[in-house]
Write an enzyme that holds these catalytic residues in place. Structure first.
Site, PDB file in Angstrom:
ATOM      1  N   HIS A   1      -1.147  -2.557  -7.011  1.00 22.08           N
ATOM      2  CA  HIS A   1      -1.877  -2.212  -5.793  1.00 22.08           C
ATOM      3  C   HIS A   1      -3.376  -2.350  -6.022  1.00 22.08           C
ATOM      4  O   HIS A   1      -4.005  -1.476  -6.632  1.00 22.08           O
ATOM      5  CB  HIS A   1      -1.498  -0.785  -5.364  1.00 22.08           C
ATOM      6  CG  HIS A   1      -2.108  -0.373  -4.064  1.00 22.08           C
ATOM      7  ND1 HIS A   1      -2.352   0.934  -3.731  1.00 22.08           N
ATOM      8  CD2 HIS A   1      -2.530  -1.110  -3.000  1.00 22.08           C
ATOM      9  CE1 HIS A   1      -2.894   0.983  -2.527  1.00 22.08           C
ATOM     10  NE2 HIS A   1      -3.010  -0.244  -2.071  1.00 22.08           N
TER      11      HIS A   1
ATOM     12  N   ASN B   1      -3.033   6.046  -1.023  1.00 22.27           N
ATOM     13  CA  ASN B   1      -2.851   6.122   0.431  1.00 22.27           C
ATOM     14  C   ASN B   1      -2.175   7.402   0.891  1.00 22.27           C
ATOM     15  O   ASN B   1      -2.251   7.757   2.064  1.00 22.27           O
ATOM     16  CB  ASN B   1      -2.121   4.882   0.933  1.00 22.27           C
ATOM     17  CG  ASN B   1      -3.085   3.712   0.975  1.00 22.27           C
ATOM     18  OD1 ASN B   1      -4.214   3.846   1.453  1.00 22.27           O
ATOM     19  ND2 ASN B   1      -2.683   2.581   0.438  1.00 22.27           N
TER      20      ASN B   1
ATOM     21  N   GLU C   1      -3.589   0.366  -8.915  1.00 19.59           N
ATOM     22  CA  GLU C   1      -2.457   1.267  -9.164  1.00 19.59           C
ATOM     23  C   GLU C   1      -1.281   0.403  -9.644  1.00 19.59           C
ATOM     24  O   GLU C   1      -0.885  -0.536  -8.950  1.00 19.59           O
ATOM     25  CB  GLU C   1      -2.044   2.013  -7.890  1.00 19.59           C
ATOM     26  CG  GLU C   1      -2.962   3.176  -7.538  1.00 19.59           C
ATOM     27  CD  GLU C   1      -2.504   3.926  -6.275  1.00 19.59           C
ATOM     28  OE1 GLU C   1      -2.480   5.161  -6.304  1.00 19.59           O
ATOM     29  OE2 GLU C   1      -2.211   3.268  -5.263  1.00 19.59           O
TER      30      GLU C   1
ATOM     31  N   SER D   1       0.821  -1.213   0.000  1.00 16.39           N
ATOM     32  CA  SER D   1       0.000   0.000   0.000  1.00 16.39           C
ATOM     33  C   SER D   1       0.847   1.252   0.000  1.00 16.39           C
ATOM     34  O   SER D   1       0.338   2.339  -0.239  1.00 16.39           O
ATOM     35  CB  SER D   1      -0.851   0.046   1.266  1.00 16.39           C
ATOM     36  OG  SER D   1      -1.658  -1.071   1.368  1.00 16.39           O
TER      37      SER D   1
HETATM   38  N1  LIG Z   1      -6.379  -4.315   3.775  1.00 14.67           N
HETATM   39  C1  LIG Z   1      -6.500  -3.475   2.744  1.00 14.67           C
HETATM   40  O1  LIG Z   1      -7.542  -2.828   2.557  1.00 14.67           O
HETATM   41  C2  LIG Z   1      -5.372  -3.352   1.750  1.00 14.67           C
HETATM   42  C3  LIG Z   1      -5.626  -2.684   0.534  1.00 14.67           C
HETATM   43  C4  LIG Z   1      -4.608  -2.625  -0.426  1.00 14.67           C
HETATM   44  C5  LIG Z   1      -3.366  -3.185  -0.144  1.00 14.67           C
HETATM   45  N2  LIG Z   1      -3.148  -3.793   1.061  1.00 14.67           N
HETATM   46  C6  LIG Z   1      -1.819  -4.386   1.305  1.00 14.67           C
HETATM   47  O2  LIG Z   1      -1.915  -5.778   1.110  1.00 14.67           O
HETATM   48  C7  LIG Z   1      -0.959  -6.433   1.956  1.00 14.67           C
HETATM   49  C8  LIG Z   1      -1.659  -7.459   2.815  1.00 14.67           C
HETATM   50  O3  LIG Z   1      -2.625  -6.787   3.610  1.00 14.67           O
HETATM   51  P1  LIG Z   1      -3.907  -7.581   4.181  1.00 14.67           P
HETATM   52  O4  LIG Z   1      -4.878  -6.543   4.592  1.00 14.67           O
HETATM   53  O5  LIG Z   1      -4.312  -8.662   3.230  1.00 14.67           O
HETATM   54  O6  LIG Z   1      -3.258  -8.240   5.503  1.00 14.67           O
HETATM   55  P2  LIG Z   1      -3.741  -9.535   6.282  1.00 14.67           P
HETATM   56  O7  LIG Z   1      -3.147  -9.413   7.639  1.00 14.67           O
HETATM   57  O8  LIG Z   1      -5.201  -9.754   6.133  1.00 14.67           O
HETATM   58  O9  LIG Z   1      -3.008 -10.731   5.480  1.00 14.67           O
HETATM   59  C9  LIG Z   1      -1.622 -10.888   5.419  1.00 14.67           C
HETATM   60  C10 LIG Z   1      -1.348 -12.386   5.193  1.00 14.67           C
HETATM   61  O10 LIG Z   1       0.046 -12.549   4.927  1.00 14.67           O
HETATM   62  C11 LIG Z   1       0.423 -13.750   5.548  1.00 14.67           C
HETATM   63  N3  LIG Z   1       1.873 -13.775   5.722  1.00 14.67           N
HETATM   64  C12 LIG Z   1       2.623 -13.069   6.594  1.00 14.67           C
HETATM   65  N4  LIG Z   1       3.922 -13.405   6.451  1.00 14.67           N
HETATM   66  C13 LIG Z   1       3.973 -14.327   5.455  1.00 14.67           C
HETATM   67  C14 LIG Z   1       5.015 -15.071   4.857  1.00 14.67           C
HETATM   68  N5  LIG Z   1       6.265 -14.936   5.277  1.00 14.67           N
HETATM   69  N6  LIG Z   1       4.724 -15.920   3.841  1.00 14.67           N
HETATM   70  C15 LIG Z   1       3.442 -16.083   3.435  1.00 14.67           C
HETATM   71  N7  LIG Z   1       2.407 -15.421   3.983  1.00 14.67           N
HETATM   72  C16 LIG Z   1       2.676 -14.564   4.976  1.00 14.67           C
HETATM   73  C17 LIG Z   1      -0.345 -13.760   6.877  1.00 14.67           C
HETATM   74  O11 LIG Z   1      -0.384 -15.057   7.446  1.00 14.67           O
HETATM   75  C18 LIG Z   1      -1.700 -13.241   6.423  1.00 14.67           C
HETATM   76  O12 LIG Z   1      -2.563 -14.301   6.028  1.00 14.67           O
HETATM   77  C19 LIG Z   1      -0.245  -5.337   2.740  1.00 14.67           C
HETATM   78  O13 LIG Z   1       0.923  -4.978   2.063  1.00 14.67           O
HETATM   79  C20 LIG Z   1      -1.267  -4.215   2.707  1.00 14.67           C
HETATM   80  O14 LIG Z   1      -0.688  -2.943   2.868  1.00 14.67           O
HETATM   81  C21 LIG Z   1      -4.123  -3.900   2.010  1.00 14.67           C
END
Ligand SMILES: NC(=O)c1ccc[n+]([C@@H]2O[C@H](COP(=O)([O-])OP(=O)(O)OC[C@H]3O[C@@H](n4cnc5c(N)ncnc54)[C@H](O)[C@@H]3O)[C@@H](O)[C@H]2O)c1
Length: 296
Positions: free
Chosen positions: A151, A201, A163, A130
Site C-alpha cells: 500500500h 485508512n 504498508e 487501500s
Molecule cells: N488515490 C489515492 O490517494 C490512493 C492511495 C493509496 C492507494 N490507493 C488505491 O490505489 C488504487 C488505484 O487508485 P487511484 O487513485 O490510482 O485510481 P484512479 O482512478 O486514478 O486509477 C485507476 C486506474 O485503473 C485503471 N483500470 C481500471 N480497470 C482496469 C483494468 N481492468 N485493467 C487495467 N487498468 C484498469 C483505470 O483506467 C485507471 O487508469 C485503488 O485500489 C486505491 O484504493 C489510492
C-alpha cells in the site's frame, strides 16, 4: 518511452515490475520504480489511459532532474526502462505485478485472474488496495502464497510509507521480497496485519468522512474545516484538501469497504460525499471537489 515490442527489455540487474492501472497511484508507483532502477511495464485498459499516465511519469522524471534527485543521464535511462501496453500477454516477463486499479473487489479480482495465464508461477502479485482484504484477494488468485498487499501513498514519488500487508496465506518469503522491493524504491515499509483499511485508512478515512459531515451540517465552510485541522492539529493538509488529492470516489469506495466489512454504521459514507461523487466532482483529478483546480 517506447511501445512494448516482442517482450524486449533493456538488460538490467534489477527487477521487471508490471504496474496495472496507470491512474493516480499506478503512474506514481511506476515513476518510483523507474527512479529506483527497475524496468517497468505499465498497463491500462486503453492507450489513452496509458498515454496520460506516461505523460505524468515523464513530467515527474524531468522534475527529479530539476530538483537534483536524478542526473540527466539517469533520467534518460529511466525513460528507456519504461514500456507500455494494453495487453496482459505483454506482462509475461514480470517478476512483480503491482495492481493499482479501481477500489472494488470484483474489478481487482477480475484483473488479477485475467493476468494469471500470462504470468510465470513465481511472479509475485501485489495489490495497492487501500482497504480490501488481502486474504480475500489472494484467495481469488492461483498463487495465494505469492500474494501480498503493498500500500503506497499519494504522491508515491514523495511519500516514504508503504504498508506491507500479508494475507493469511502469504508466505514469509513473499513478505521479505515485498519489503525488499519497497526498500529498493527508497520507501520505509511498515508491516501491518490484514484488517479492513489496515492502519492508515482505518484512521484517516473516518476523519475525512467526519470532516465532510461538518461541511454538510454547516459547522464551518471547507477552508474553515481544513484550517482548524492544519492550525490546531498541525496537519500539513486539511482533511478536505487531502480528500480532493486522494479522489472522492476512492474515499467513498474505502468507506464502503469499512462499512460492509465491520457492519458498523459509524463507517457510512457522508451523503454529501456520495452526492459529489455522483456529480463527478472527484477532486483534483476532475478539477473540482471541495475546491477547484486548474487543468494540469
Ligand atoms: N488515490 C489515492 O490517494 C490512493 C492511495 C493509496 C492507494 N490507493 C488505491 O490505489 C488504487 C488505484 O487508485 P487511484 O487513485 O490510482 O485510481 P484512479 O482512478 O486514478 O486509477 C485507476 C486506474 O485503473 C485503471 N483500470 C481500471 N480497470 C482496469 C483494468 N481492468 N485493467 C487495467 N487498468 C484498469 C483505470 O483506467 C485507471 O487508469 C485503488 O485500489 C486505491 O484504493 C489510492
Amino acid at each position: 518511452m517506447t511501445q512494448l515490442e516482442n517482450h524486449q527489455i533493456a538488460e538490467s540487474p534489477n527487477h521487471i515490475i508490471a504496474v496495472v492501472g496507470a491512474g493516480q497511484m499506478g503512474h506514481g508507483i511506476a515513476h518510483a520504480m523507474l527512479r529506483a532502477g527497475h524496468n517497468v511495464l505499465l498497463l491500462d485498459t486503453s492507450q489513452a489511459f496509458v498515454d496520460a499516465g506516461t505523460k505524468r511519469i515523464i513530467k515527474g522524471l524531468a522534475r527529479d532532474v530539476e530538483k537534483e534527485r536524478l542526473t540527466e543521464e539517469q533520467r534518460q535511462q529511466a525513460v528507456t526502462r519504461l514500456k507500455t501496453t494494453t495487453s496482459a500477454a505483454d506482462l509475461a516477463p514480470a517478476d512483480f505485478i503491482i495492481e493499482a486499479v479501481t477500489e472494488k473487489f470484483d474489478v481487482k479480482a477480475g484483473v488479477l485472474r485475467s493476468l494469471e495465464p500470462h504470468c510465470r508461477p513465481e511472479t509475485i502479485f501485489a495489490s495497492n488496495t487501500s482497504s480490501i482484504s488481502i486474504t480475500r484477494l489472494a484467495a481469488a488468485t492461483d498463487r495465494p502464497g505469492k500474494f501480498v498487499g503493498l500500500h503506497f501513498f499519494n504522491p508515491v514519488p514523495v511519500m516514504k510509507l508503504v504498508e506491507v500487508v500479508p494475507g493469511l496465506q502469504t508466505s514469509p518469503e513473499t513478505v521479505e521480497k515485498a519489503i525488499a522491493l519497497a526498500t529498493s524504491a527508497g520507501k520505509t515499509p511498515v508491516r501491518v496485519n490484514d484488517f479492513p483499511g489496515f492502519v492508515s485508512n482505518r484512521v484517516l478515512m473516518p476523519m475525512i468522512n467526519e470532516a465532510v459531515f461538518c461541511l454538510m451540517e454547516g459547522v464551518a465552510d471547507a477552508a474553515g474545516v481544513d484550517n482548524v485541522m492544519k492550525l490546531g492539529m498541525n496537519h500539513p493538509m486539511g482533511p478536505l484538501e487531502l480528500a480532493d488529492l486522494i479522489g472522492l470516489d476512492v474515499c467513498q469506495d474505502i468507506m464502503m469497504v469499512l462499512y460492509e466489512s465491520f457492519h458498523d454504521s459509524k463507517y457510512r459514507p457522508c451523503p454529501l460525499l456520495e452526492k459529489m461523487v455522483a456529480a463527478g466532482w472527484l477532486g483534483c483529478k476532475t478539477q473540482r471537489g471541495f475546491y477547484t483546480y486548474p487543468r494540469e
